[in-house]
Design a protein around this motif. Structure first.
Motif, PDB file in Angstrom:
ATOM      1  N   ALA A   1       6.756   7.119   7.888  1.00  0.00           N
ATOM      2  CA  ALA A   1       6.854   7.171   9.349  1.00  0.00           C
ATOM      3  C   ALA A   1       5.709   6.397   9.999  1.00  0.00           C
ATOM      4  N   ALA A   2       4.527   6.449   9.401  1.00  0.00           N
ATOM      5  CA  ALA A   2       3.374   5.744   9.960  1.00  0.00           C
ATOM      6  C   ALA A   2       3.587   4.231   9.949  1.00  0.00           C
ATOM      7  N   LEU A   3       4.325   3.717   8.969  1.00  0.00           N
ATOM      8  CA  LEU A   3       4.601   2.281   8.907  1.00  0.00           C
ATOM      9  C   LEU A   3       5.711   1.856   9.860  1.00  0.00           C
ATOM     10  N   GLY A   4       6.581   2.781  10.216  1.00  0.00           N
ATOM     11  CA  GLY A   4       7.677   2.463  11.129  1.00  0.00           C
ATOM     12  C   GLY A   4       8.542   1.336  10.588  1.00  0.00           C
ATOM     13  N   ASP A   5       8.798   0.341  11.417  1.00  0.00           N
ATOM     14  CA  ASP A   5       9.656  -0.784  11.028  1.00  0.00           C
ATOM     15  C   ASP A   5       9.055  -1.636   9.924  1.00  0.00           C
TER      16      ASP A   5
ATOM     17  N   ARG B   1       0.841  -1.208   0.000  1.00  0.00           N
ATOM     18  CA  ARG B   1       0.000   0.000   0.000  1.00  0.00           C
ATOM     19  C   ARG B   1       0.876   1.258   0.000  1.00  0.00           C
ATOM     20  N   TYR B   2       1.952   1.232   0.784  1.00  0.00           N
ATOM     21  CA  TYR B   2       2.873   2.373   0.797  1.00  0.00           C
ATOM     22  C   TYR B   2       3.425   2.621  -0.601  1.00  0.00           C
ATOM     23  N   GLU B   3       3.891   1.579  -1.275  1.00  0.00           N
ATOM     24  CA  GLU B   3       4.449   1.749  -2.618  1.00  0.00           C
ATOM     25  C   GLU B   3       3.407   2.301  -3.578  1.00  0.00           C
ATOM     26  N   ASP B   4       2.196   1.778  -3.534  1.00  0.00           N
ATOM     27  CA  ASP B   4       1.130   2.285  -4.404  1.00  0.00           C
ATOM     28  C   ASP B   4       0.920   3.777  -4.183  1.00  0.00           C
ATOM     29  N   THR B   5       0.852   4.177  -2.924  1.00  0.00           N
ATOM     30  CA  THR B   5       0.585   5.575  -2.586  1.00  0.00           C
ATOM     31  C   THR B   5       1.777   6.466  -2.905  1.00  0.00           C
ATOM     32  N   ALA B   6       2.971   6.020  -2.555  1.00  0.00           N
ATOM     33  CA  ALA B   6       4.169   6.833  -2.799  1.00  0.00           C
ATOM     34  C   ALA B   6       4.414   7.016  -4.289  1.00  0.00           C
ATOM     35  N   LEU B   7       4.260   5.963  -5.069  1.00  0.00           N
ATOM     36  CA  LEU B   7       4.481   6.087  -6.509  1.00  0.00           C
ATOM     37  C   LEU B   7       3.478   7.035  -7.156  1.00  0.00           C
ATOM     38  N   ALA B   8       2.292   7.144  -6.587  1.00  0.00           N
ATOM     39  CA  ALA B   8       1.290   8.076  -7.111  1.00  0.00           C
ATOM     40  C   ALA B   8       1.715   9.537  -6.908  1.00  0.00           C
TER      41      ALA B   8
ATOM     42  N   GLU C   1       4.260  14.326   2.492  1.00  0.00           N
ATOM     43  CA  GLU C   1       3.238  13.277   2.484  1.00  0.00           C
ATOM     44  C   GLU C   1       3.898  11.893   2.415  1.00  0.00           C
ATOM     45  N   ARG C   2       4.908  11.755   1.565  1.00  0.00           N
ATOM     46  CA  ARG C   2       5.621  10.483   1.450  1.00  0.00           C
ATOM     47  C   ARG C   2       6.321  10.143   2.769  1.00  0.00           C
TER      48      ARG C   2
END
Length: 93
Positions: A76-80, A22-29, A70-71
């Motif tokens: 940071a929200a995902l942490g480790d 999900r992080y990759e999907d959002t960050a790539l957007a 935002e990225r």
């Protein structure tokens, strides 16, 4: 083609692979706001690794993407559980 060409080898977290995806999907957007785009996105057959071929109009765009608030907040929200990436600058041959 001109600009900055990068390859990112992204390893998903063993603790939260879906969160990593999900992080990759959002960050790539977010790339477009910094003059970047995904030329190719591949996922390994085991689902734990992605390879991204990215192109930016300039190095400044890449640096702005890295600093994008935002990225950074998403990461940071995902942490480790955030994915890890090795990014390599490439050139066409």
């Amino acid at each position: 083609m001109s600009g900055l060409l990068l390859v990112a080898l992204v390893e998903f977290s063993l603790d939260d692979p879906e969160g990593s995806r999900r992080y990759e999907d959002t960050a790539l957007a977010l790339l477009g706001r910094h003059g970047g785009r995904v030329e190719r996105r591949l996922r390994s057959t085991d689902g734990w690794t992605e390879v991204h071929l990215l192109r930016f109009d300039s190095r400044a765009g890449w640096e702005a993407f890295q600093a994008d608030p935002e990225r950074r907040a998403l990461r940071a929200a995902l942490g480790d559980a955030a994915p890890t990436a090795r990014v390599i600058e490439m050139r066409d041959v």
